[in-house]
Structure formats: C-alpha cells, structure tokens
Design a protein around this motif. Sequence first.
Motif, mmCIF file in Angstrom:
data_model
loop_
_atom_site.group_PDB
_atom_site.id
_atom_site.type_symbol
_atom_site.label_atom_id
_atom_site.label_comp_id
_atom_site.label_asym_id
_atom_site.label_seq_id
_atom_site.Cartn_x
_atom_site.Cartn_y
_atom_site.Cartn_z
ATOM 1 N N ASN A 127 11.722 2.832 21.059
ATOM 2 C CA ASN A 127 11.363 3.364 20.036
ATOM 3 C C ASN A 127 12.466 4.187 19.255
ATOM 4 N N VAL A 128 13.113 5.178 20.397
ATOM 5 C CA VAL A 128 13.867 6.062 19.849
ATOM 6 C C VAL A 128 15.275 5.333 19.460
ATOM 7 N N TRP A 129 15.598 4.372 20.157
ATOM 8 C CA TRP A 129 16.829 3.828 19.735
ATOM 9 C C TRP A 129 16.875 2.863 18.527
ATOM 10 N N THR A 130 15.658 2.170 18.261
ATOM 11 C CA THR A 130 15.690 1.440 17.206
ATOM 12 C C THR A 130 15.909 1.870 15.772
ATOM 13 N N HIS A 131 15.368 3.257 15.711
ATOM 14 C CA HIS A 131 15.476 4.018 14.484
ATOM 15 C C HIS A 131 16.759 4.726 14.740
ATOM 16 N N LEU A 132 17.142 5.248 15.652
ATOM 17 C CA LEU A 132 18.479 6.055 15.773
ATOM 18 C C LEU A 132 19.613 5.090 15.338
ATOM 19 N N ILE A 133 19.591 3.907 15.863
ATOM 20 C CA ILE A 133 20.675 3.093 15.541
ATOM 21 C C ILE A 133 20.626 2.568 13.847
ATOM 22 N N GLY A 134 19.407 2.390 13.604
ATOM 23 C CA GLY A 134 19.243 2.538 12.162
ATOM 24 C C GLY A 134 19.804 3.531 11.167
ATOM 25 N N PHE A 135 19.488 4.629 11.593
ATOM 26 C CA PHE A 135 20.024 5.876 10.835
ATOM 27 C C PHE A 135 21.479 5.733 10.981
ATOM 28 N N PHE A 136 22.238 5.671 11.812
ATOM 29 C CA PHE A 136 23.751 5.585 12.106
ATOM 30 C C PHE A 136 24.144 4.254 11.050
ATOM 31 N N ILE A 137 23.451 3.166 10.947
ATOM 32 C CA ILE A 137 23.767 2.176 10.191
ATOM 33 C C ILE A 137 23.653 2.562 8.699
ATOM 34 N N LEU A 173 23.862 5.687 7.598
ATOM 35 C CA LEU A 173 24.860 6.781 7.517
ATOM 36 C C LEU A 173 26.138 6.016 6.941
ATOM 37 N N SER A 174 26.365 4.945 7.686
ATOM 38 C CA SER A 174 27.803 4.358 7.289
ATOM 39 C C SER A 174 27.827 3.441 5.954
ATOM 40 N N LEU A 175 26.768 2.953 5.886
ATOM 41 C CA LEU A 175 26.520 2.238 4.626
ATOM 42 C C LEU A 175 26.927 3.165 3.511
ATOM 43 N N THR A 176 26.182 4.633 3.581
ATOM 44 C CA THR A 176 26.207 5.400 2.532
ATOM 45 C C THR A 176 27.785 5.896 2.423
ATOM 46 N N ILE A 177 28.470 6.153 3.519
ATOM 47 C CA ILE A 177 30.092 6.564 3.351
ATOM 48 C C ILE A 177 30.785 5.511 2.767
ATOM 49 N N TYR A 178 30.551 4.290 3.105
ATOM 50 C CA TYR A 178 31.247 2.940 2.756
ATOM 51 C C TYR A 178 30.924 2.918 1.185
ATOM 52 N N THR A 179 29.715 3.063 0.612
ATOM 53 C CA THR A 179 29.346 2.642 -0.648
ATOM 54 C C THR A 179 29.997 3.726 -1.727
ATOM 55 N N ALA A 180 29.945 4.898 -1.050
ATOM 56 C CA ALA A 180 30.609 6.163 -1.894
ATOM 57 C C ALA A 180 32.076 5.731 -2.192
ATOM 58 N N PRO A 213 19.985 7.913 -8.248
ATOM 59 C CA PRO A 213 18.614 7.231 -7.579
ATOM 60 C C PRO A 213 19.012 6.296 -6.372
ATOM 61 N N PHE A 214 20.207 5.696 -6.393
ATOM 62 C CA PHE A 214 20.574 4.959 -5.279
ATOM 63 C C PHE A 214 20.748 5.789 -4.248
ATOM 64 N N PHE A 215 21.497 6.773 -4.129
ATOM 65 C CA PHE A 215 21.935 7.777 -3.049
ATOM 66 C C PHE A 215 20.633 8.376 -2.671
ATOM 67 N N ALA A 216 19.558 8.795 -3.704
ATOM 68 C CA ALA A 216 18.314 9.466 -3.292
ATOM 69 C C ALA A 216 17.623 8.414 -2.238
ATOM 70 N N PHE A 217 17.605 7.214 -2.375
ATOM 71 C CA PHE A 217 17.122 5.976 -1.522
ATOM 72 C C PHE A 217 17.661 6.155 -0.269
ATOM 73 N N MET A 218 19.080 6.334 -0.147
ATOM 74 C CA MET A 218 19.748 6.064 1.017
ATOM 75 C C MET A 218 19.346 7.546 1.855
ATOM 76 N N GLY A 219 19.317 8.498 1.198
ATOM 77 C CA GLY A 219 18.962 9.758 1.905
ATOM 78 C C GLY A 219 17.342 9.851 2.251
ATOM 79 N N GLY A 220 16.595 9.063 1.640
ATOM 80 C CA GLY A 220 15.005 9.061 2.155
ATOM 81 C C GLY A 220 15.098 7.850 3.334
ATOM 82 N N ALA A 221 15.822 6.930 3.446
ATOM 83 C CA ALA A 221 16.102 5.993 4.707
ATOM 84 C C ALA A 221 16.569 7.021 5.792
ATOM 85 N N MET A 222 17.623 7.500 5.668
ATOM 86 C CA MET A 222 18.275 8.106 6.654
ATOM 87 C C MET A 222 17.319 9.208 7.091
#
Length: 405
Positions: A85-95, A97-104, A211-220
């Motif tokens: 439960n901890v790692w499924t969403h912790l890995i998702g957070f880093f995914i 975060l990487s997508l946000t940096i990549y997109t920017a 709006p796009f990065f607001a969604f990315m922030g909400g997801a993280m």
Amino acid sequence: MEMQHRARENCLEKSTEILESHQLCSSKDGKGKRLWNKVKYQLVEYHSLPGYLRDNEYILSHYRSEWPMKQVLLSIFSIHNETLNVWTHLIGFFIFLSLTIYTAMKVPNVVDIHSLHFPDILRKADLQKVHSELMTCLPSLPHMPYLHKLWESSMDLFPSLSSWYVMDLLYNCLPERFSHNHTDVCVLSAMMEDVVNVVAPSMTTPITRWPFFAFMGGAMFCLLASSTCHLLSCHSERMSYIMLRLDYAGIAALISTSFYPPIYYTFMCDPFFCNLYMGFITVLGILTILFSLMPVFQNPEFRTIRASLFFGMGVSGVAPVLHKLFLFWHHPEAIYTTGYELLMGMLYGIGALVYATRIPERWRPGKFDIVGHSHQLFHMLVVAGAYTHYRAGLVYLKWRDMKGC
C-alpha cells in the motif's frame, strides 16, 4: 546458647532465601525485558489491534500496532500488510514527478512546426510576408528559373484561387531535392519550412499550462498523502486520525483537479461554461474535503458512503464531456480525449468498487494479507487512471496550441 545459635542459623537461612529470591526475580526481569525488546515490534493479528486500527476484518495478520515513530519509519523497508500500500502510491508519486519535469522541459511551449498542416498555417498567415520569403528563396532553384513567376501568374490568372492552395501545391507536388553539379542546393521543402518559421509563431502562441499542471500537482499530492497515511497511521490514534483525513483530502484533490484540463481547454473560448463547470467541481471538491474531516466519516461502517461520495464526484464529469462532444464532435481531438476520459473513469470506478466490496480478501480471509488485497488493487488502478488522464492532457495541449479559439 544453643537457642541463640539456632536463631542465628534460621535468620541466615531466611536471608539466603530472600537473596536467592531477589536474584531469581532480577534474572526473570532481565529475561523478560530482553524478551519484550525482542517481540514488542513484532507483527500482530487483527484481534489484537486497538479499535481505531480495525478496518478490514478479512485481513487477519501482519499488522503493526502503536510502534514508536522510528520503527514506523523504518518499517517502509520491511514486510507487513501495508508494505505494498505504501510503495504502490510512493512509486506512483515519483512517476508523476518525473512526468511533470519531463513535460515542463520537453513538451514545447509552442506546437512542433513539423506537426502543423501547411494549409492551416497559410490560411492564417500574413500572405505578404509569405510572398516575400518565397521570392527570396525561389532564385536559388537552378533548374526552375521561372518558378517564381508561378506565384504571380497564378494570382493573375486565377484570382479566385486562394494563395494558400497554390503554395500547398508547390509544397506537396514538386520534388523535394534538386541537384546541380553534384552539389546539394536549396530545396523547396526547406524553403517552405523557412516560410513557416516566419509566419507560424504569430499563430501558435502557447495556451496557458496551469490547468494541466494543477492536475499533475493534485495527482502527486494524492499519491504522496496516501503513501504517508499507510506508513504512519499505526503510530498512534491521533496520528491515524490526522493521516486518514489527509488521505481523503488527497483523493478529493485528485478528482477535482482531474476536471481542470478537460473543462478549461474545451471551453476556453466560452468563459461562461468554463467558469460554471470549474466552479462547480471546485466547490464539490471542497465540500467533500470538509465532510471528510468529520470524525464519524472515519468509521468502517461508512466505507461504502466514502467510496460512493468520491465515485459521485467522478460521475459529475459526465455533463461537460457530453457538452464537449456536442460542440466538437467533428474534431478528432474531442473523440481521442473522450476515449481517454472514459478509460480513466472506468479505472477509477473499478477501483472504487473493489475498495468498497473488499474483493478478493472477503472470499478467502487471510490469504491476501501481504499481496493482492483490495486496497493494493485500488492503488494500482488509481495510478493507471491518473496516467491515462495525463495522456489526455497532452492531447488537449497540442489541440489548443494548434487551433486556439
């Protein structure tokens, strides 16, 4: 004299017994402390949990209960029923975060010139500027000295023929490369690319990205809050109280911000509906968070209500999606994004259903304590749904960068 001697011996025997008894007790206390230090951080079963940690009666063992904070933090690297439960969403957070940096960094601020449809450019371009660029480059085509007259004569002979159509014919029908004395020279495609570079920036101003990065922030925020909740809730009742509310707030934030890209980029040219839909989902998200702060909302018997409330937030997105299809049914981007959004909704919906019904552990209690229980499946479906929405967001950005209003 003999009586005194016997009394002395009796006293000595009692003292020895007391000393031995004290030593035995000390020995037992020492062993007890060592034994307690050894087992006090062991995992326990469901029936040994305090009431505030009893949430799923179908998960029978491998619980952490009221551990000190140091051991709780270190337990992220150990095996228990919350590890995945901890790692499924912790890995998702880093995914994300990487997508946000990549997109920017990688997704261009204006649409890629090579992805533009040339007639679309010329329809909106400054034709005088196009003509100037064309006349500058045409003389460098050695075997076609009269090509530059085609532009002028076409306008004289066929005044009803649009300039963009003539240029599109030149761009698509003529060979891409000419040779003279075995030396590469200016080619028409390169020429037209120069023209595009002149006229395109004025018509491909990038739209706002918030709006796009607001969604990315909400997801993280959602993923990190969930991971933290599952790691720290076993520390104490107060910590559990705080973490669960943070988790619910994260879920509401993810659902609310998921609406921002589709609503904003669909109705950016219609401020009334844009503000109406975005205001509605924002208010609904805030109310859900406030309701989540109520103590009664935390009780296990409200599991179905919790899932239904968040599911209802997701269903509220049906209206803007149908409205989008009504307005833009002839745009392929509207169809593509709707497909992504339907897939996202299906993933979220299945996740909420699995969470509420506690499948599969309810079928075989105790068999899915470590791997495969409903909350882990719910987490993976949430990450998959959020990633699907990320892909839809990229389509929205490209669409509006190219088309504007």
